[in-house]
Design a protein around this motif. Structure first.
Motif, PDB file in Angstrom:
ATOM      1  N   ASN B 238      68.920 -25.664  14.164  1.00  0.00           N
ATOM      2  CA  ASN B 238      69.789 -25.722  15.337  1.00  0.00           C
ATOM      3  C   ASN B 238      69.052 -25.985  16.644  1.00  0.00           C
ATOM      4  OD1 ASN B 238      72.500 -25.628  16.122  1.00  0.00           O
ATOM      5  ND2 ASN B 238      72.189 -23.569  17.014  1.00  0.00           N
ATOM      6  N   ASN B 239      67.883 -26.620  16.585  1.00  0.00           N
ATOM      7  CA  ASN B 239      67.070 -26.767  17.798  1.00  0.00           C
ATOM      8  C   ASN B 239      67.759 -27.590  18.891  1.00  0.00           C
ATOM      9  OD1 ASN B 239      65.102 -25.295  16.461  1.00  0.00           O
ATOM     10  ND2 ASN B 239      64.206 -27.130  15.566  1.00  0.00           N
ATOM     11  N   ALA B 267      63.543 -20.652  10.925  1.00  0.00           N
ATOM     12  CA  ALA B 267      62.481 -21.156  11.802  1.00  0.00           C
ATOM     13  C   ALA B 267      63.070 -21.874  13.019  1.00  0.00           C
ATOM     14  CB  ALA B 267      61.578 -22.096  11.020  1.00  0.00           C
ATOM     15  N   GLY B 268      62.293 -21.961  14.082  1.00  0.00           N
ATOM     16  CA  GLY B 268      62.740 -22.639  15.296  1.00  0.00           C
ATOM     17  C   GLY B 268      63.929 -21.902  15.896  1.00  0.00           C
ATOM     18  N   ALA B 269      64.967 -22.655  16.265  1.00  0.00           N
ATOM     19  CA  ALA B 269      66.186 -22.020  16.780  1.00  0.00           C
ATOM     20  C   ALA B 269      67.077 -21.564  15.626  1.00  0.00           C
ATOM     21  CB  ALA B 269      66.942 -22.990  17.680  1.00  0.00           C
ATOM     22  N   ASP B 314      65.872 -21.377  22.819  1.00  0.00           N
ATOM     23  CA  ASP B 314      65.136 -21.215  24.070  1.00  0.00           C
ATOM     24  C   ASP B 314      64.330 -22.487  24.319  1.00  0.00           C
ATOM     25  OD1 ASP B 314      63.020 -21.051  22.334  1.00  0.00           O
ATOM     26  OD2 ASP B 314      62.725 -18.900  22.593  1.00  0.00           O
ATOM     27  N   ARG B 315      63.562 -22.474  25.389  1.00  0.00           N
ATOM     28  CA  ARG B 315      62.861 -23.700  25.795  1.00  0.00           C
ATOM     29  C   ARG B 315      61.961 -24.249  24.688  1.00  0.00           C
ATOM     30  NH1 ARG B 315      59.230 -22.732  30.856  1.00  0.00           N
ATOM     31  NH2 ARG B 315      58.229 -21.400  29.318  1.00  0.00           N
ATOM     32  N   LEU B 330      56.933 -22.972  15.630  1.00  0.00           N
ATOM     33  CA  LEU B 330      57.274 -22.283  16.880  1.00  0.00           C
ATOM     34  C   LEU B 330      56.411 -21.050  17.141  1.00  0.00           C
ATOM     35  CD1 LEU B 330      59.125 -21.945  19.364  1.00  0.00           C
ATOM     36  CD2 LEU B 330      60.678 -20.641  17.934  1.00  0.00           C
ATOM     37  N   LEU B 331      56.451 -20.090  16.220  1.00  0.00           N
ATOM     38  CA  LEU B 331      55.751 -18.829  16.491  1.00  0.00           C
ATOM     39  C   LEU B 331      54.240 -19.031  16.464  1.00  0.00           C
ATOM     40  CD1 LEU B 331      57.990 -16.268  14.542  1.00  0.00           C
ATOM     41  CD2 LEU B 331      58.154 -17.056  16.910  1.00  0.00           C
TER      42      LEU B 331
END
Lengths: 295, 381
Positions: B238-239, B267-269, B314-315, B330-331
C-alpha cells in the motif's frame, strides 16, 4: 620448467581458462578438449596454436606430458572423468560442482597438507568470501559467518540456476570447513539490472570480541593476496565493527566487489573470472609442489 | 453479515470461466478445487490468502512469538480464511544477519499455526537462493499445504526444482513473481509461463514495492491471464495507497488468488488490508467464503494490539512506492540512516536508482556508507 596442463570443456569457462593459462609462465597448455567440432572455443584455440581434440577426455589421457587437467565441463561429466584421471596419474582441478575432492580456495594457506589428486574448487561465492572469513578468523573466533553473493543475471548459466540449493549449501559448508567459522550460511541473489552489475559480496561475522586495527590489517592483507590472481577484487566497505543483534559480541561486516579480467568472459562476470583465476592459481601451486624436492 | 450473499456477478463468473480449461499437463479438477480452497460443491470464486504472519513478520522484525502466531491463526481459521501464510518475511530459512534473525524458528511458528487452524490451509514462502528444498520438506512434515515459490520477476528459472518438489509432495503451489513493476506485462507473462510449465497451480503478480498504478496492475494480471492456463494471483503493498484498488483491478482482470493481511500488517506501508478487501469484495458480490465480521474482529482484537507501530503511509514508505524499492527495505534503511547519520530518503532513492532487487538488504549498508563518505549530506530528495 613449465608443467603440462590440459583443459576439458571448450565452453565459456574453458575458453576463459585457456587465455589465463597461455599467459602463465609456469604452465604449458598442451590440449583444449571438447566434444563439439563447431565450438567457438576450439576454433579460438586452433587460431592460437593450441592443440585441440573433439574426442573429449580420451586425447588428454593419451598424453603422458599432461600432468594437470582442468575440468570445465559439468558435474555429471566430471563424475565420469575423475576416476579416469586418477588412474592415469593426473591431478584434476575441478571447476564443476561435482565435489569429488575437498573444497579448495587458493588464497588460504594449506600449511603442510599435501595436494589431493582431485581438487574441487569451492563455489564462486566461496572463492570471494571464504578468504575474508579466514582473515577474520585469524584475529577473532568466528561463531557464525554469513555471506550474500549478488551476481548479474547474465552471468548465471543454466547450471547455477538449476542447482541453486546445491550452491548455497556448498558455499555454507566451505565457510565452515575452509574459512573456519563454527556455523555458516550463504545467500545468493541474481540481479538483472542493465548494464550488468559487478559481482558484489557481503560477509557478516559474529565474533565475541575483536581488535578493529588487527581486523583491518588481516582483511587488507587477504585482499592483497587475492588481488595477486584476481586483480579486480576490491574492498567496497572496509571491516565495520558493530554490536551483534542480540547485544552479545560484535558483528563484523565487510563488502567487496569482483570485476573480471575480461579475458574471454565479460568484465561484470567476476563470479566466473574468480573461478578460472583460482583454478590457474591452484595449478601454479600444484606445479610448484611437484617440482620442489621431496621433503 | 456473511460474505458472498450475492454470488455470481459478471466479474466472478468471468474469473471462473477463464480458469476452466484443464489440459492434461496441468492440475486435475480435484487439485484445482483444492487449489481454490473449496470442497467443489460450493467453491468460492476467489481464494483470499492472509499474509499477516509472513509479510507481517517484516513489520515486527521477525519477532513473533508462537503464542502470537497461535492466536492469529485461530482467529483467521474462525473467520474462514481459506489459506494463510507463516514464515520469516524472507521465507523459510530467511532468519539471518542480512534480513534479521527470527525470534523463534519457522518450524515452531508453523507448528503453532497448524495446531490452531483445523480448517484453513497453512502456506509457506520460499525464495530459492535463501531457503532450500530441505526447509520445504520440513514444512510439509509439519503440515504446510501450500507452497509459494518466489523469485525476482526476471528469474523464474531458478524456481522449477522447488515447484516440482512441492507438487510431488502434494502441495498447492504458487509461483510468486516479485517486483513485477520492473518489467513489462509481456515479459512478466513469459516468466510466468516458466513457473506454470514447472507445475505451479497459481502464478502471482507481486507488487513488492507497492509501486504499481491501477492500470499497470490490471495490465500485468491480464497478460498472465491471457498467457496461462493456471490461476493468477495478486499480492499488493500500500505504499502509494493503491493496494485495495489494485487488487480489485486484478480481480476484474481475472486474478482468483488475492493476498491481504490483517490491519495491513506487512513490509513498507503494509499489504492490502484483508478486512477491507473482504468487505469490498462482499459489497461487489464476490464469493470468498470468508466471514467479513470475523476478519474485522481478528484485525481489531487480535492483530491491532500486536502492532509495534501504526501501519501507515509515512514519508519513507511513500518513497519506497514512489522509487519502486522493495518494501522490506524500510526498517533496514531507517537503521542504516541512524547508524551512518544520513537521510532515509536519500538511501531509498539511491537503491531505486541502482535497480536493486528483493533480498539486497546489504546494499542498504553500502549505500548509506557511501553517502556518509561523500559527506553524509542530508539533502532534500
Amino acid at each position: 620448467m613449465a608443467v603440462g596442463v590440459a583443459i576439458l570443456g571448450s565452453g565459456n569457462i574453458g575458453t576463459d581458462l585457456m587465455y589465463k593459462v597461455l599467459r602463465n609462465p609456469h604452465l604449458e597448455l598442451r590440449m583444449l578438449a571438447g566434444i563439439d567440432p563447431a565450438s567457438e572455443g576450439l576454433a579460438r584455440a586452433r587460431s592460437l596454436g593450441v592443440p585441440t581434440s573433439t574426442a573429449g577426455i580420451d586425447a588428454v589421457l593419451d598424453d603422458p606430458d599432461i600432468q594437470i587437467v582442468f575440468d570445465a565441463t559439468s558435474a555429471h561429466a566430471h563424475l565420469k572423468h575423475a576416476p579416469l584421471l586418477k588412474q592415469a596419474g593426473k591431478v584434476a582441478i575441478d571447476l564443476t560442482p561435482a565435489s569429488v575432492g575437498p573444497p579448495v580456495v587458493p588464497a588460504i594457506p594449506r600449511e603442510h597438507d599435501a595436494w589431493p589428486d582431485n581438487i574441487s574448487l569451492a563455489t564462486c561465492g566461496a572463492q570471494a568470501t571464504v578468504p575474508i572469513v579466514y582473515a577474520i578468523r585469524r584475529v577473532a573466533e568466528v561463531e557464525y559467518a554469513e555471506i550474500v553473493a549478488t551476481i548479474a543475471s547474465k552471468s548465471a548459466g543454466p547450471g547455477t540456476r538449476q542447482n541453486i540449493d546445491e550452491f548455497t549449501v556448498a558455499t555454507a559448508r566451505a565457510l565452515e570447513r575452509v574459512g573456519g567459522a563454527a556455523r555458516g550460511k550463504a545467500i545468493i541473489i541474481l540481479n538483472p539490472a542493465e548494464p550488468p552489475i559487478l559481482m558484489t559480496n557481503t560477509i557478516y561475522a559474529l565474533v565475541p570480541e575483536v581488535d578493529p586495527a588487527a581486523l583491518e590489517r588481516s582483511v587488507q592483507a587477504m585482499v592483497a593476496e587475492i588481488q595477486r590472481y584476481v586483480p579486480g577484487y576490491r574492498l567496497k566497505v572496509p571491516p565495520l565493527v558493530g554490536e551483534a543483534p542480540d547485544g552479545r559480541g560484535r558483528l563484523v561486516t565487510v563488502m567487496l566487489e569482483v570485476e573480471g579480467a575480461g579475458d574471454f568472459l565479460p568484465r561484470y562476470a567476476g563470479n566466473l573470472d574468480i573461478m578460472t583465476a583460482a583454478a590457474v592459481r591452484v595449478a601454479e601451486q600444484v606445479a610448484a609442489a611437484r617440482q620442489a624436492p621431496a621433503a | 453479515m456473511q460474505a458472498g450473499m450475492q454470488a455470481g456477478t459478471q466479474v466472478g463468473t468471468q474469473a471462473v470461466l477463464r480458469t476452466a480449461p484443464q489440459p492434461a499437463a496441468q492440475a486435475s479438477s480435484q487439485e484445482r478445487a483444492q487449489a481454490a480452497g473449496g470442497d467443489g460443491a460450493r467453491k468460492p470464486r476467489v481464494t483470499l490468502v492472509d499474509v499477516s504472519l509472513r509479510d507481517g513478520s517484516h513489520a515486527v522484525r521477525h519477532q513473533f512469538t508462537s503464542d502470537q502466531v497461535a492466536r492469529v491463526a485461530a482467529a483467521l481459521d474462525r473467520a474462514r480464511v481459506p489459506v494463510f501464510e507463516v514464515s520469516h518475511g524472507d521465507g523459510l530459512g530467511g532468519s539471518s544477519l542480512q534480513y534479521g534473525f527470527s525470534r523463534e524458528p519457522d518450524t515452531r511458528w508453523l507448528r503453532a499455526a497448524v495446531e490452531n487452524a483445523p480448517n484453513a490451509q497453512v502456506s509457506v514462502l520460499l525464495l530459492p537462493g535463501i531457503g532450500t528444498r530441505r526447509e520445504l520438506k520440513e514444512a510439509v512434515e509439519l503440515g504446510a499445504k501450500v507452497a509459494r515459490i518466489a523469485t525476482h520477476c526476471t528469474e523464474a528459472d531458478i524456481a522449477p526444482q522447488h515447484i516440482a518438489l512441492a507438487r510431488e509432495m502434494g502441495m498447492t503451489v504458487c509461483g510468486f513473481l516479485m517486483m513485477s513493476h520492473m518489467i513489462s506485462p509481456a515479459e512478466l507473462a513469459r516468466q510466468a509461463r516458466i513457473m506454470e510449465d514447472a507445475g505451479a497451480h497459481v502464478v502471482y503478480v507481486v507488487d513488492s514495492a507497492g509501486a504499481l498504478l491501477v492500470e499497470e496492475a490490471r495490465a500485468r494480471v491480464q497478460a498472465l491471464r491471457d498467457a496461462l492456463e493456471c490461476e493468477v494471483g495478486f499480492h499488493g503493498h500500500n505504499n502509494l495507497g493503491l493496494a485495495v484498488a489494485n487488487t480489485v483491478a486484478a480481480l476484474e482482470a481475472g486474478a482468483t488468488w488475492l493476498d491481504g493481511s490483517l490491519c495491513g500488517l506487512g513490509a513498507g506501508a503494509g499489504n492490502t488490508q484483508l478486512e477491507v478487501l473482504a468487505a469490498v469484495l462482499d459489497r461487489m458480490g464476490i464469493d470468498t467464503g470468508v466471514d467479513v465480521y470475523g476478519v474485522m474482529d481478528a484485525a481489531e482484537e487480535v492483530v491491532k494490539p500486536m502492532l509495534p507501530r501504526p501501519i501507515v503511509i509515512d514519508r519513507d514508505a511513500l518513497v519506497i512506492g514512489y522509487a519502486g524499492v522493495y518494501s522490506s527495505f524500510l526498517l533496514h534503511a531507517r537503521r542504516a540512516a541512524e547508524r551512518f547519520g544520513v537521510e532515509v530518503r536519500d538511501i531509498l532513492l539511491e537503491l531505486g536508482r541502482r535497480r536493486t532487487v528483493g533480498g539486497q538488504e546489504d546494499q542498504i549498508i553500502q549505500v548509506a556508507y557511501e553517502i556518509a563518505q561523500r559527506g553524509g549530506a542530508r539533502s532534500s530528495a
